[in-house]
Design a protein around this motif. Structure first.
Motif, PDB file in Angstrom:
ATOM      1  N   THR A 184       0.861  -1.236  -0.045  1.00  0.00           N
ATOM      2  CA  THR A 184       0.058   0.130  -0.055  1.00  0.00           C
ATOM      3  C   THR A 184       0.893   1.158   0.006  1.00  0.00           C
ATOM      4  OG1 THR A 184      -0.134  -0.317   2.559  1.00  0.00           O
ATOM      5  CG2 THR A 184      -2.122  -1.191   1.066  1.00  0.00           C
ATOM      6  N   ASP A 185       2.100   1.092   0.379  1.00  0.00           N
ATOM      7  CA  ASP A 185       3.254   2.408   0.339  1.00  0.00           C
ATOM      8  C   ASP A 185       4.444   1.792  -0.296  1.00  0.00           C
ATOM      9  OD1 ASP A 185       4.926   4.399   0.863  1.00  0.00           O
ATOM     10  OD2 ASP A 185       3.548   5.236   2.539  1.00  0.00           O
ATOM     11  N   ARG A 186       4.926   2.374  -1.225  1.00  0.00           N
ATOM     12  CA  ARG A 186       6.209   2.042  -1.762  1.00  0.00           C
ATOM     13  C   ARG A 186       7.400   2.250  -0.723  1.00  0.00           C
ATOM     14  NH1 ARG A 186       5.133   4.144  -6.822  1.00  0.00           N
ATOM     15  NH2 ARG A 186       7.228   5.554  -6.829  1.00  0.00           N
TER      16      ARG A 186
ATOM     17  N   PRO B 179      12.289   8.810 -19.641  1.00  0.00           N
ATOM     18  CA  PRO B 179      12.175  10.174 -19.903  1.00  0.00           C
ATOM     19  C   PRO B 179      13.275  10.871 -18.943  1.00  0.00           C
ATOM     20  CG  PRO B 179      10.316   9.642 -18.503  1.00  0.00           C
ATOM     21  CD  PRO B 179      11.139   8.212 -18.964  1.00  0.00           C
ATOM     22  N   ALA B 180      13.631  11.919 -19.433  1.00  0.00           N
ATOM     23  CA  ALA B 180      14.568  12.950 -18.735  1.00  0.00           C
ATOM     24  C   ALA B 180      14.020  13.383 -17.516  1.00  0.00           C
ATOM     25  CB  ALA B 180      15.185  13.982 -19.496  1.00  0.00           C
ATOM     26  N   ARG B 181      14.581  13.851 -16.603  1.00  0.00           N
ATOM     27  CA  ARG B 181      13.917  14.588 -15.208  1.00  0.00           C
ATOM     28  C   ARG B 181      14.831  15.663 -14.918  1.00  0.00           C
ATOM     29  NH1 ARG B 181      13.768   9.697 -10.913  1.00  0.00           N
ATOM     30  NH2 ARG B 181      16.220   9.737 -11.095  1.00  0.00           N
ATOM     31  N   PRO B 182      14.137  16.835 -14.488  1.00  0.00           N
ATOM     32  CA  PRO B 182      15.119  17.758 -13.732  1.00  0.00           C
ATOM     33  C   PRO B 182      16.028  17.687 -12.945  1.00  0.00           C
ATOM     34  CG  PRO B 182      12.502  18.083 -13.540  1.00  0.00           C
ATOM     35  CD  PRO B 182      12.894  16.615 -13.820  1.00  0.00           C
ATOM     36  N   GLU B 183      17.177  18.358 -12.871  1.00  0.00           N
ATOM     37  CA  GLU B 183      18.169  18.192 -11.984  1.00  0.00           C
ATOM     38  C   GLU B 183      17.788  18.316 -10.428  1.00  0.00           C
ATOM     39  OE1 GLU B 183      21.566  17.308 -12.515  1.00  0.00           O
ATOM     40  OE2 GLU B 183      20.829  17.217 -14.553  1.00  0.00           O
ATOM     41  N   PRO B 184      18.139  17.430  -9.449  1.00  0.00           N
ATOM     42  CA  PRO B 184      17.823  17.452  -8.228  1.00  0.00           C
ATOM     43  C   PRO B 184      17.870  19.027  -7.449  1.00  0.00           C
ATOM     44  CG  PRO B 184      19.350  15.966  -8.259  1.00  0.00           C
ATOM     45  CD  PRO B 184      19.390  16.605  -9.667  1.00  0.00           C
ATOM     46  N   ASN B 185      18.625  20.085  -8.008  1.00  0.00           N
ATOM     47  CA  ASN B 185      18.615  21.274  -7.303  1.00  0.00           C
ATOM     48  C   ASN B 185      17.326  22.134  -7.929  1.00  0.00           C
ATOM     49  OD1 ASN B 185      19.355  21.923  -9.871  1.00  0.00           O
ATOM     50  ND2 ASN B 185      21.335  22.236  -9.557  1.00  0.00           N
ATOM     51  N   GLN B 186      16.644  21.567  -8.832  1.00  0.00           N
ATOM     52  CA  GLN B 186      15.390  22.262  -9.314  1.00  0.00           C
ATOM     53  C   GLN B 186      14.299  21.755  -8.589  1.00  0.00           C
ATOM     54  OE1 GLN B 186      14.936  22.019 -13.503  1.00  0.00           O
ATOM     55  NE2 GLN B 186      17.092  22.196 -13.738  1.00  0.00           N
TER      56      GLN B 186
ATOM     57  N   GLU C 192       9.608  17.153  -3.243  1.00  0.00           N
ATOM     58  CA  GLU C 192      10.019  16.408  -4.590  1.00  0.00           C
ATOM     59  C   GLU C 192      11.229  15.446  -4.584  1.00  0.00           C
ATOM     60  OE1 GLU C 192       7.930  19.835  -7.832  1.00  0.00           O
ATOM     61  OE2 GLU C 192      10.096  19.833  -6.960  1.00  0.00           O
ATOM     62  N   ARG C 193      12.175  15.945  -3.669  1.00  0.00           N
ATOM     63  CA  ARG C 193      13.402  15.255  -3.818  1.00  0.00           C
ATOM     64  C   ARG C 193      12.958  13.829  -2.900  1.00  0.00           C
ATOM     65  NH1 ARG C 193      15.948  20.312  -3.270  1.00  0.00           N
ATOM     66  NH2 ARG C 193      15.488  20.400  -0.845  1.00  0.00           N
ATOM     67  N   ARG C 194      12.085  14.011  -1.782  1.00  0.00           N
ATOM     68  CA  ARG C 194      11.518  12.825  -1.110  1.00  0.00           C
ATOM     69  C   ARG C 194      10.967  11.831  -2.013  1.00  0.00           C
ATOM     70  NH1 ARG C 194       7.736  10.271   1.906  1.00  0.00           N
ATOM     71  NH2 ARG C 194       6.158  11.607   0.770  1.00  0.00           N
ATOM     72  N   GLU C 195      10.250  12.340  -2.958  1.00  0.00           N
ATOM     73  CA  GLU C 195       9.294  11.628  -3.824  1.00  0.00           C
ATOM     74  C   GLU C 195      10.177  10.778  -4.799  1.00  0.00           C
ATOM     75  OE1 GLU C 195       6.158  10.367  -3.721  1.00  0.00           O
ATOM     76  OE2 GLU C 195       5.973  11.543  -1.776  1.00  0.00           O
ATOM     77  N   ARG C 196      11.360  11.296  -5.430  1.00  0.00           N
ATOM     78  CA  ARG C 196      12.189  10.839  -6.163  1.00  0.00           C
ATOM     79  C   ARG C 196      13.033   9.699  -5.728  1.00  0.00           C
ATOM     80  NH1 ARG C 196      16.100  14.412 -10.129  1.00  0.00           N
ATOM     81  NH2 ARG C 196      14.050  14.894 -10.928  1.00  0.00           N
TER      82      ARG C 196
ATOM     83  N   ILE D  90       7.696  -1.033  -7.081  1.00  0.00           N
ATOM     84  CA  ILE D  90       8.835  -0.513  -8.051  1.00  0.00           C
ATOM     85  C   ILE D  90       8.149   0.169  -9.023  1.00  0.00           C
ATOM     86  CG2 ILE D  90       8.362  -2.611  -9.570  1.00  0.00           C
ATOM     87  CD1 ILE D  90      11.430  -2.406 -10.382  1.00  0.00           C
ATOM     88  N   SER D  91       9.055   1.536  -9.296  1.00  0.00           N
ATOM     89  CA  SER D  91       8.416   2.604 -10.185  1.00  0.00           C
ATOM     90  C   SER D  91       8.331   2.210 -11.551  1.00  0.00           C
ATOM     91  CB  SER D  91       9.233   3.963  -9.933  1.00  0.00           C
ATOM     92  OG  SER D  91      10.398   3.504 -10.293  1.00  0.00           O
ATOM     93  N   ASP D  92       7.446   2.714 -12.499  1.00  0.00           N
ATOM     94  CA  ASP D  92       7.480   2.643 -13.852  1.00  0.00           C
ATOM     95  C   ASP D  92       8.950   2.820 -14.345  1.00  0.00           C
ATOM     96  OD1 ASP D  92       4.752   1.834 -13.641  1.00  0.00           O
ATOM     97  OD2 ASP D  92       3.932   3.897 -14.156  1.00  0.00           O
ATOM     98  N   ARG D  93       9.550   3.978 -13.898  1.00  0.00           N
ATOM     99  CA  ARG D  93      10.880   4.517 -14.480  1.00  0.00           C
ATOM    100  C   ARG D  93      11.943   3.287 -14.142  1.00  0.00           C
ATOM    101  NH1 ARG D  93      13.325   9.011 -15.704  1.00  0.00           N
ATOM    102  NH2 ARG D  93      15.447   9.149 -15.414  1.00  0.00           N
TER     103      ARG D  93
END
Length: 878
Positions: free
Chosen positions: A500-502, A746-753, A758-762, A822-825
């Protein structure tokens, strides 16, 4: 009942002058209001020679004290239940009122009756009215979390020596089963090191040597298994012995005492999601009730704690979780400390954490839990009895049944039978053939598809249609979930758990059929299934055939590598089958061992075959080299086997757990001769004595040592590198480029953005928390000898293997993954990526196995790749 004071009796826990004084006013108070202490009961100090909190106790000292306590008090009864790998005794203390202990066998027998889901209501109510409940307390499953064992002595003393109405309520209403030290071998490894390292008094400075435990540490047992993750698999003797006793007791409560990082607040009560959906809400509610009571107790004394975080209930093998499937309420208690804390550690400029404080907190939690149990005895017994009835009702509402082909390797079936018997899971067998309609495939999770009938014969019931319909044959094993232990059966045999939670604390896949490599199916239909009681005899080795030319040992046997180990020990002369063949009416698979009698006059071949048979393996005597099909026995297709001479690297930087799994595999589970070598000695070691060198997760060398290992491989050695060691070997030693993500990722934004959230989710998206992923194998390669076309590996790293021009890919990941977390990515990144690669280097090989193939000793199918790398690696390219 409300607690009115904290745990520490002034005569029991006091702070050494060398230690700081944590909350001294609580130390001066007694646990229960108006309690009196029986002076005839020995204090820990009177036996140990020091007060609790002044020093860590060795296991033998604890045993001596508990035996003295047993001799002095009619409230205690010691019961041994086994021995550790190193021979230390394992024991529990039954603690209750003298009257309860005199009637203990009858109490436990009635308690087991409550677990019978068809028990008559009148008998059930009579037992609930009469019986005390049972609470099991487990201490120090991790050896270097040492305040737990010290607290166990303090709890035992308090229960034995205290008199008063509140303590009487506990002793009358609860039978306490106290396991004072689950992991004596690891505990003594830590304590002996600490005592030898500490000076005249503890030093709270972080730089002090006493806070930096050397490899491998005391957390694990002798073979460096994490016993807290072995509750369900029982690979280690400590776990097997404990579960045997546990099943005769079946407590309603299990309290599991640990330590964590020294700066963390005390943890108690509810963990974080995900909870395994097979654990009923009623159990979770009671975890919350006990947690709330413990929190209220800590609040009264102004103590810091946390709850509802970090520690989930997904993986069934924990000490706090497995008991939940046996009808108990399982709780985890985590005290700040761990090995880094020693006897005293500076937390900040105003506060030193001491062993005395750690003992106090764990004793407070244990006694608080017992007091709450005493006050709610009848409710707990009622919940416990309902658990087993409701297990059957839940299965009927959402049915799932597991079918295991009886044609599986008997050694594999024996492992399944032993696992189920350990936990009281009933196995039955089909009493007639059964159509496979509605069955689901473990590999894909999709329904098994009926082959299309010949054109014109589509009508159901036509002879042609019936001939194409696949059947489960009579004797197929059946594991139903509508049984008392059905929730655990489902948790272990379902293809993949609901997550229920990854963001999980531990692995998120462990399915027995996938991990064992069983030919098996499952159904979500309700049945009924035509079954009878299973009649299964453990496999016996056999010697068939009466030829005098050679002995052949088929590779399609779970413990075949142990036969190779015997051959290596005997220095036998062997060949191995390069392809499948049939001889004298019997089929043999690629990789099978061939021993010509004429080439082995230097050994007792009949004695060797008898040893192979004693392992439960099948050997065949053949009288001709002329095969019925396939290359003749002496052909080049069946080359000479260079028997393995194994070195297994150990030492600082290596994952102790991953090393221990391979060590146990080679030393105990499927023995092969091997030598342990220290990584920091490799530059001086004579590697010519070996043709196989194994680097487990975390192992690496540099400089002169790496040059030496590389030269050894180039001269013909086989380096086997697992998990992160495979990345090191391919990158640092072979200098191969890291694989690039497919263009579809797909490409992703740099962590500093990114924002903090969002960093936690990544981080969650990038993690792979122990997910089952299918790996398709090259069935023509020697490394897959005796195996099927695919395996399921538990993947915890996002890396795939590097591949060079001189590389052979033996296995590739197949997506979608079997596990959910596991994520789709990550699935896109893994699709068709290399999982197992053999690199040529000079005359030798570097075999890179990117994942754990021995996970906790239960990954029976994947481990064969490691064993095959050991067996056939030195002969590749010869």
């Amino acid at each position: 009942m409300r607690l009115t004071a904290t745990l520490c009796l002034a005569s029991t826990i006091a702070c050494s002058p060398a230690l700081s004084q944590p909350l001294p006013e609580l130390h001066a108070a007694r646990l229960f209001s108006n309690a009196e202490i029986n002076p005839a009961v020995p204090t820990p100090e009177s036996v140990l020679g020091f007060r609790l909190g002044e020093q860590f106790s060795r296991h033998d000292e604890q045993v001596a004290y508990l035996r003295a306590l047993d001799a002095a008090s009619e409230r205690l009864m010691i019961r041994p239940y086994g021995r550790t790998v190193e021979g230390r005794p394992l024991m529990v203390l039954f603690i209750s009122s003298a009257a309860n202990l005199r009637d203990l066998d009858a109490i436990l027998a009635r308690n087991l009756r409550l677990a019978d889901p068809v028990l008559a209501e009148a008998e059930r109510e009579a037992i609930i009215d009469r019986n005390p409940m049972v609470a099991w307390l487990s201490y120090n499953v991790h050896g270097n979390e040492p305040s737990c064992a010290e607290a166990a002595m303090n709890v035992a003393y308090t229960l034995a020596a205290s008199n008063g109405p509140e303590i009487d309520q506990v002793l009358n209403n609860v039978v306490v089963v106290l396991d004072p030290l689950v992991n004596p071998d690891g505990h003594d490894r830590y304590v002996n090191w600490y005592r030898a390292t500490m000076g005249g008094s503890p030093n709270p400075a972080h730089e002090a040597s006493e806070h930096h435990e050397p490899w491998p540490g005391g957390r694990q047992n002798h073979y460096l298994f994490d016993l807290n993750r072995d509750w369900v698999w029982c690979v280690q003797p400590e776990s097997r012995a404990r579960l045997t006793l546990y099943r005769t007791v079946l407590p309603q409560l299990h309290l599991d005492f640990h330590e964590q990082e020294y700066r963390n607040p005390y943890f108690l009560g509810l963990g974080e999601d995900p909870y395994n959906v097979n654990i009923p809400d009623s159990t979770k509610d009671w975890v919350g009730r006990y947690g709330a009571d413990g929190a209220a107790t800590f609040d009264r004394f102004g103590l810091v704690y946390s709850t509802k975080e970090r520690f989930d209930y997904l993986y069934p093998g924990y000490g706090k979780v497995l008991p939940c499937y046996h009808g108990a309420v399982g709780l985890l208690y985590e005290q700040a400390g761990h090995s880094f804390a020693g006897l005293s550690i500076k937390v900040d400029e105003h506060y030193d954490l001491t062993l005395a404080e750690r003992i106090r907190n764990h004793t407070l939690s244990g006694l608080s839990g017992l007091a709450y149990s005493a006050a709610h005895r009848k409710e707990q017994l009622t919940r416990f009895a309902s658990f087993f009835r409701e297990s059957i009702e839940a299965a009927k509402a959402s049915p799932e049944t597991y079918f295991i082909d009886p044609g599986n390797d008997p050694a594999l079936l024996a492992r399944v039978a032993r696992l189920c018997a350990t936990h009281g899971i009933i196995i039955e067998e089909l009493d007639r053939d059964l159509p496979m309609r509605g069955m689901l495939d473990y590999s894909t999770g999709e329904p098994w598809k009926q082959p299309s009938p010949p054109k014109g014969d589509e009508a159901p019931g036509s002879p042609q249609r019936e001939q194409t319909e696949r059947m489960l044959r009579e004797g197929t094993w059946v594991i139903r979930t509508d049984q008392a232990m059905g929730r655990l059966a489902r948790a272990l045999f379902e293809r993949t758990p609901v997550v229920t939670d990854r963001q999980t604390y531990d692995i998120s896949s462990w399915s027995v059929p996938l991990s064992f490599g069983l030919e098996a199916w499952y159904s979500r239909e309700s049945g009924p299934w035509p079954v009878r009681r299973l009649e299964f005899q453990p496999p016996q080795g056999s010697i068939v055939g009466d030829g005098d030319l050679a002995v052949v040992i088929d590779a399609r046997q779970l413990d075949f590598p142990a036969a190779v180990g015997l051959a290596a020990r005997a220095e036998a002369v062997c060949r191995f089958a390069g392809e499948d063949f049939q001889l004298e009416g019997r089929r043999f698979s690629r990789g099978s061992l061939i021993l010509y009698r004429a080439r082995n006059t230097h050994i007792d071949l009949e004695g060797f075959v008898a040893q192979v048979s004693a392992l439960g393996l099948r050997s065949t005597r053949v009288g001709s080299g002329m095969t019925d099909s396939g290359a003749v026995l002496g052909a080049r297709e069946h080359p000479a086997l260079e028997l393995p001479r194994i070195a297994l690297a150990r030492g600082s930087g290596v994952s102790a757990v991953d090393f221990g799994e391979v060590w146990h595999l080679l030393g105990v589970d499927c023995p092969m001769p091997h030598t342990l070598v220290n990584l920091d000695r490799l530059s001086a070691a004579d590697l010519s004595n070996f043709n196989v060198l194994i680097f487990t997760d975390g192992a690496s060398v540099s400089g002169a040592a790496m040059d030496k290992v590389k030269a050894w491989v180039q001269a013909g050695g086989t380096l086997i590198a697992l998990e992160s060691a495979s990345s090191w070997a391919a990158g640092s030693m072979l200098e191969l480029e890291e694989p690039k993500d497919p263009a579809t990722v797909p490409a992703r934004p740099e962590p500093n953005q990114l924002t903090q959230e969002e960093r936690r989710e990544r981080a969650i998206e990038d993690g792979i928390p122990g997910v089952h992923v299918r790996v398709d194998l090259d069935r023509t390669h020697p490394l897959t000898s005796g195996m099927g076309g695919s395996i399921a590996v538990i993947k915890s790293r996002d890396a795939s293997q590097r591949v060079g021009r001189a590389s052979a890919v033996v296995g590739r990941y197949v997506t979608p993954a079997i596990g959910e977390a596991i994520s789709d990515r990550n699935e896109s990144r893994l699709a068709n990526a290399a999982a197992i690669v053999v690199h040529s280097l000079g005359s030798g090989r570097v075999i890179c196995l990117g994942d754990s193939l021995t996970t906790r000793g239960f990954a029976l199918a994947p481990r064969r790749l490691l064993q095959n790398a050991i067996i056939y690696g030195p002969s590749l390219g010869r």
